[in-house]
Design a protein around this motif. Sequence first.
Motif: not given
Length: 593
Positions: A565-587
Motif C-alpha cells: 500500500l505504501n507503493e500504491f498510495y504514491k499513485f493515488s489521490l485524495w481531494n487532489g493530493d497524493w495520499i503518499h505525502l500523508y501516509s509517509s509523514g511528509y505532510m
Amino acid sequence: MHTSPLQPQPPSSKSGTLSFCLSLVVLITSLAITSCSSSSNPEGFPTASMSLPTPTSVPASATPNPTATLIIPDPPYLTWTGPSLPQHLTDELVKSGYFTPTSNDINAQILISQDPGPEVVSWLYVASAPFYSFTEEILSADLYDCWTTGGAGSMPFSEVLVSEDTKESFDLLWGPGNEECVKSVKAEELSQILWLEKDAIALLPFDKVEPSYRILAVDREDPLSKDFNQEEYPLTLRFNYQVPPQFHITLGEMQRLVNFDPSKLTSVALTGVTALVRDTASIMEELGVLYPAGDIQDILAKADITHINNEVPFAADCPAPKADQVSLLFCSDDHYIQLLEAVGTDIVELSGDHFGDWGPEAMLHTIDLYHQQGWKFYGGGKTLGDGLAPVFLSHNGNQFAFIGCNGKGIDRYATATDENPGAAQCDFTWMIPEITRLTNEGFIVIATMQHEEVDSFGSIALQSYDFRRLAEAGAVIVSGSQSHHPQAIEYTGSSFIHYGLGNLFFDQWYLAHYNPKQHINKDKSFIDLHYFYNGKYIGTRLVPLQFIDNARPRPMTDEEAFSFLNEFYKFSLWNGDWIHLYSSGYMSNRIDQ
C-alpha cells in the motif's frame, strides 16, 4: 441524581407509616444493588456503555388515591435533563420537536438521566484513523489511559483528537481530558488535522463519519461489521427517561434520539476479474470447485451486496480445462457456478472482454443460469439495451443503481446489439445524463467498467477522463473491472474512483513470479468494501489480496500490506493530493510551516 418532583404527604395514619417503611426498604435494596453493581468491575474501569439494572415500577404511595386521573400530555413534553447529559445532546432532543427543556424537575413531564428507565438516547462514538492508516483496532483501556493520565509510550496512537462537543461528552464520562494526550479541535477541521497528524486517532459521533475516516474496531467490536454487538461496544452513551406518576407517557421509536441504527447500514463488495479458465479451472478440478475462495469466502459472503465481474460464459459443451491453453477464447463448465454461489454473489457484471468468446448460445445459457440463481446482471445482456440499462437493488433502505459497460476502444469485445447478446459498448452520451437522472431521483449510483488494461498502478489519461466524468455526473462509486494489475484510487470529495482492482479468480500469479519486470503485482489485487448509511456513502475499506497460486488469493499479512500500500498510495489521490505525502509523514512535518 435529580430531585424527585413528588411532594411527600405527612404520615398522619398507619398508611403513612407503612409508606415510610416501604420507602425505607426500597432505599436499602437500591443501596445493596448499587454495592453489588460496583463490585462487578473490580478494576474500576469506567465504560461509556453502562449496564443498568432493569427498572422496577415502584408506587409513590402504598395507598394510591383511587380517584386520581392520569394526565396524558401531548408533545412537545416539558423535559428536565440531568447534569450527565451533554448540552449538545439536549439540543438534539429539542430539535426533534418532541421535547421542551425545563430547568425545574418538579414540573417536568419527562425526566432524562442515567437512572433506570426505558432508553431514550443512544449516541454511538467511533474511533477513527485517517483513511490511509494501517491501524485496524484499538483498546478502550488505551483510550481511557490517554484521557485520564496522558497514556504511556505503549499506546498505538500519539494523541486523541476531538471536537468540543465530543470532549464535553467524554469529560462527563471519564473526567477532564488530559491536555498532553487529548487535543480539542474545531469540528469542521477534525478530518484535515487527523490526516496531517499521521499517528493520531479521532473520536467522533457516528453521524459525522465520512469517507476520509477509517473506522476502527474497539475491543474487537466493529460498528461496520455484521457481527457488531452494540451492547458490548464501550463508546456508546445511553440515557433513559422517567415519567412522574401523575403522567402517562410512552415514547415511541421515532421519539428516541439515536445516531446509529444497524438497520440503515449496507456494505457492498466490489471485485475485479473473474475468469474460471485455464490453470485456475485446472486447479479447481484437482482441489475442488470451492478451493479458490478458501481464504476470502467470508469477506465476500458477509457483504450485504456482493458484485462479481465474471468475464467468461458458461457453456454446456465447454471442453476440459488445460493449464497451458494458448487460445484466448474462453468458457467455463456449468458446475463452476458453485464457486460464485459460495461467495454470496448478488449481482454479476457482464461487460467483460470474453463474454462473447463461445458465441450467442453460451451467452444466453449463462444469462439463464444467473436467472435461475436469482442474481441481477448488468453491463451486458440479451441485447444492447438490456446491457446498458441500470439494475436496481435495495438493502436496509439504501437504493442502489448499478450501471456498467465495456469502454475499450476496440469494439470487437462488446458484441451486444439490438438483436444479439453480449457485453454492452459504452455510450457515454447516454450514460452520463442517465447517471445524473438516477442521482437526482435519490439512487446511489455505482458505475463499473471494462476499460483499458494497464500494467502499473497509475491510470492513463483516457481512464482518468472517462472515470472522472462518470463521477462528475453523480456516480458515488466508479470502479474498473478490467485490470489484471491493481490500479490507483482517487477520491474527489463526493465520489470514490478505483481505476482497477486486479484479479479475483484468474491465473496470472505465475506471470508475476516468472516475468516480474513486465507483470509485477499481477499476483496482488483488491476487494473493495464500500459502506452506506441512510442513503449516504460513508466510506471504503480496501482489502489487499495476495495470490498463493494461479487460483487462490488470501488477505495480505500486515507486513505485505504495509509494503504494497505504501507503493500504491504514491499513485493515488485524495481531494487532489497524493495520499503518499500523508501516509509517509511528509505532510505532518510541514504542519507548522
